[in-house]
Design a protein around this motif. Structure first.
Motif, PDB file in Angstrom:
ATOM      1  N   SER A  53       0.863  -1.182   0.000  1.00  0.00           N
ATOM      2  CA  SER A  53       0.000   0.000   0.000  1.00  0.00           C
ATOM      3  C   SER A  53       0.898   1.231   0.000  1.00  0.00           C
ATOM      4  O   SER A  53       1.525   1.530   1.018  1.00  0.00           O
ATOM      5  CB  SER A  53      -0.890   0.017   1.241  1.00  0.00           C
ATOM      6  N   PRO A  54       0.990   1.954  -1.126  1.00  0.00           N
ATOM      7  CA  PRO A  54       1.886   3.114  -1.177  1.00  0.00           C
ATOM      8  C   PRO A  54       1.299   4.324  -0.467  1.00  0.00           C
ATOM      9  O   PRO A  54       0.090   4.533  -0.453  1.00  0.00           O
ATOM     10  CB  PRO A  54       2.028   3.374  -2.677  1.00  0.00           C
ATOM     11  N   LEU A  55       2.178   5.107   0.138  1.00  0.00           N
ATOM     12  CA  LEU A  55       1.834   6.392   0.742  1.00  0.00           C
ATOM     13  C   LEU A  55       2.737   7.444   0.121  1.00  0.00           C
ATOM     14  O   LEU A  55       3.944   7.224  -0.026  1.00  0.00           O
ATOM     15  CB  LEU A  55       2.034   6.351   2.257  1.00  0.00           C
ATOM     16  N   VAL A  56       2.165   8.585  -0.253  1.00  0.00           N
ATOM     17  CA  VAL A  56       2.954   9.655  -0.859  1.00  0.00           C
ATOM     18  C   VAL A  56       3.010  10.852   0.084  1.00  0.00           C
ATOM     19  O   VAL A  56       2.120  11.055   0.908  1.00  0.00           O
ATOM     20  CB  VAL A  56       2.392  10.076  -2.238  1.00  0.00           C
ATOM     21  N   ALA A  57       4.053  11.648  -0.059  1.00  0.00           N
ATOM     22  CA  ALA A  57       4.292  12.778   0.835  1.00  0.00           C
ATOM     23  C   ALA A  57       3.299  13.902   0.596  1.00  0.00           C
ATOM     24  O   ALA A  57       2.968  14.225  -0.538  1.00  0.00           O
ATOM     25  CB  ALA A  57       5.711  13.294   0.643  1.00  0.00           C
ATOM     26  N   ARG A  58       2.842  14.508   1.689  1.00  0.00           N
ATOM     27  CA  ARG A  58       2.009  15.714   1.638  1.00  0.00           C
ATOM     28  C   ARG A  58       2.862  16.961   1.832  1.00  0.00           C
ATOM     29  O   ARG A  58       2.430  18.062   1.524  1.00  0.00           O
ATOM     30  CB  ARG A  58       0.989  15.712   2.775  1.00  0.00           C
ATOM     31  N   VAL A  59       4.033  16.798   2.417  1.00  0.00           N
ATOM     32  CA  VAL A  59       4.908  17.920   2.766  1.00  0.00           C
ATOM     33  C   VAL A  59       6.292  17.707   2.176  1.00  0.00           C
ATOM     34  O   VAL A  59       6.663  16.589   1.808  1.00  0.00           O
ATOM     35  CB  VAL A  59       5.014  18.093   4.301  1.00  0.00           C
ATOM     36  N   ARG A  60       7.062  18.777   2.107  1.00  0.00           N
ATOM     37  CA  ARG A  60       8.408  18.680   1.524  1.00  0.00           C
ATOM     38  C   ARG A  60       9.375  17.923   2.431  1.00  0.00           C
ATOM     39  O   ARG A  60      10.151  17.106   1.973  1.00  0.00           O
ATOM     40  CB  ARG A  60       8.944  20.091   1.260  1.00  0.00           C
ATOM     41  N   HIS A  61       9.366  18.193   3.724  1.00  0.00           N
ATOM     42  CA  HIS A  61      10.269  17.527   4.662  1.00  0.00           C
ATOM     43  C   HIS A  61       9.451  16.500   5.441  1.00  0.00           C
ATOM     44  O   HIS A  61       8.637  16.858   6.288  1.00  0.00           O
ATOM     45  CB  HIS A  61      10.931  18.538   5.597  1.00  0.00           C
ATOM     46  N   THR A  62       9.675  15.237   5.139  1.00  0.00           N
ATOM     47  CA  THR A  62       8.830  14.167   5.656  1.00  0.00           C
ATOM     48  C   THR A  62       9.391  13.518   6.913  1.00  0.00           C
ATOM     49  O   THR A  62      10.598  13.528   7.150  1.00  0.00           O
ATOM     50  CB  THR A  62       8.641  13.078   4.593  1.00  0.00           C
ATOM     51  N   ASP A  63       8.473  12.966   7.681  1.00  0.00           N
ATOM     52  CA  ASP A  63       8.793  12.179   8.867  1.00  0.00           C
ATOM     53  C   ASP A  63       7.837  10.982   8.848  1.00  0.00           C
ATOM     54  O   ASP A  63       6.620  11.164   8.918  1.00  0.00           O
ATOM     55  CB  ASP A  63       8.577  13.017  10.119  1.00  0.00           C
ATOM     56  N   LYS A  64       8.380   9.783   8.709  1.00  0.00           N
ATOM     57  CA  LYS A  64       7.530   8.597   8.609  1.00  0.00           C
ATOM     58  C   LYS A  64       6.722   8.360   9.876  1.00  0.00           C
ATOM     59  O   LYS A  64       5.709   7.688   9.835  1.00  0.00           O
ATOM     60  CB  LYS A  64       8.369   7.377   8.268  1.00  0.00           C
ATOM     61  N   GLY A  65       7.118   8.921  10.999  1.00  0.00           N
ATOM     62  CA  GLY A  65       6.393   8.767  12.249  1.00  0.00           C
ATOM     63  C   GLY A  65       5.197   9.713  12.372  1.00  0.00           C
ATOM     64  O   GLY A  65       4.406   9.594  13.288  1.00  0.00           O
ATOM     65  N   ASN A  66       5.066  10.637  11.444  1.00  0.00           N
ATOM     66  CA  ASN A  66       3.978  11.614  11.485  1.00  0.00           C
ATOM     67  C   ASN A  66       2.973  11.289  10.383  1.00  0.00           C
ATOM     68  O   ASN A  66       3.218  11.577   9.208  1.00  0.00           O
ATOM     69  CB  ASN A  66       4.535  13.016  11.295  1.00  0.00           C
ATOM     70  N   PRO A  67       1.806  10.701  10.726  1.00  0.00           N
ATOM     71  CA  PRO A  67       0.848  10.333   9.693  1.00  0.00           C
ATOM     72  C   PRO A  67       0.286  11.517   8.909  1.00  0.00           C
ATOM     73  O   PRO A  67      -0.195  11.355   7.787  1.00  0.00           O
ATOM     74  CB  PRO A  67      -0.260   9.608  10.452  1.00  0.00           C
ATOM     75  N   GLY A  68       0.381  12.722   9.461  1.00  0.00           N
ATOM     76  CA  GLY A  68      -0.057  13.915   8.748  1.00  0.00           C
ATOM     77  C   GLY A  68       0.822  14.273   7.558  1.00  0.00           C
ATOM     78  O   GLY A  68       0.439  15.082   6.727  1.00  0.00           O
ATOM     79  N   HIS A  69       1.989  13.679   7.462  1.00  0.00           N
ATOM     80  CA  HIS A  69       2.901  13.946   6.353  1.00  0.00           C
ATOM     81  C   HIS A  69       2.628  13.061   5.147  1.00  0.00           C
ATOM     82  O   HIS A  69       3.271  13.236   4.103  1.00  0.00           O
ATOM     83  CB  HIS A  69       4.347  13.737   6.790  1.00  0.00           C
ATOM     84  N   TRP A  70       1.714  12.096   5.261  1.00  0.00           N
ATOM     85  CA  TRP A  70       1.518  11.080   4.225  1.00  0.00           C
ATOM     86  C   TRP A  70       0.052  10.925   3.882  1.00  0.00           C
ATOM     87  O   TRP A  70      -0.822  11.118   4.702  1.00  0.00           O
ATOM     88  CB  TRP A  70       2.089   9.737   4.689  1.00  0.00           C
TER      89      TRP A  70
END
Length: 73
Positions: A53-70
């Motif tokens: 299941s792919p997840l793409v970035a919502r923000v430029r600087h990503t953090d995999k621990g933050n679900p709001g970034h994906w």
């Protein structure tokens, strides 16, 4: 289906610089494969074909621990 992250590279690039390619990574940072995808769509398709299941970035600087970034494409 495990989640994988479609990461734009280079990571942490400054505002206004181009994305060179995309890679697929697991949550712990290991690459799913050793392919550098030229488009985000190609990376998403490869992840789905591999059963992920792919997840793409919502923000430029990503953090995999933050679900709001994906988000799911």
């Amino acid at each position: 289906m495990p989640n994988v992250y479609v990461e734009p590279r280079p990571k942490g690039r400054p505002e206004g610089t181009a994305i060179e390619d995309y890679i697929l990574e697991y949550a712990h940072g290991a690459r799913v494969d050793q392919v550098d995808y030229k488009t985000q769509a190609a990376a998403i398709q490869a992840a789905r074909i591999a059963g992920h299941s792919p997840l793409v970035a919502r923000v430029r600087h990503t953090d995999k621990g933050n679900p709001g970034h994906w988000r799911a494409p």
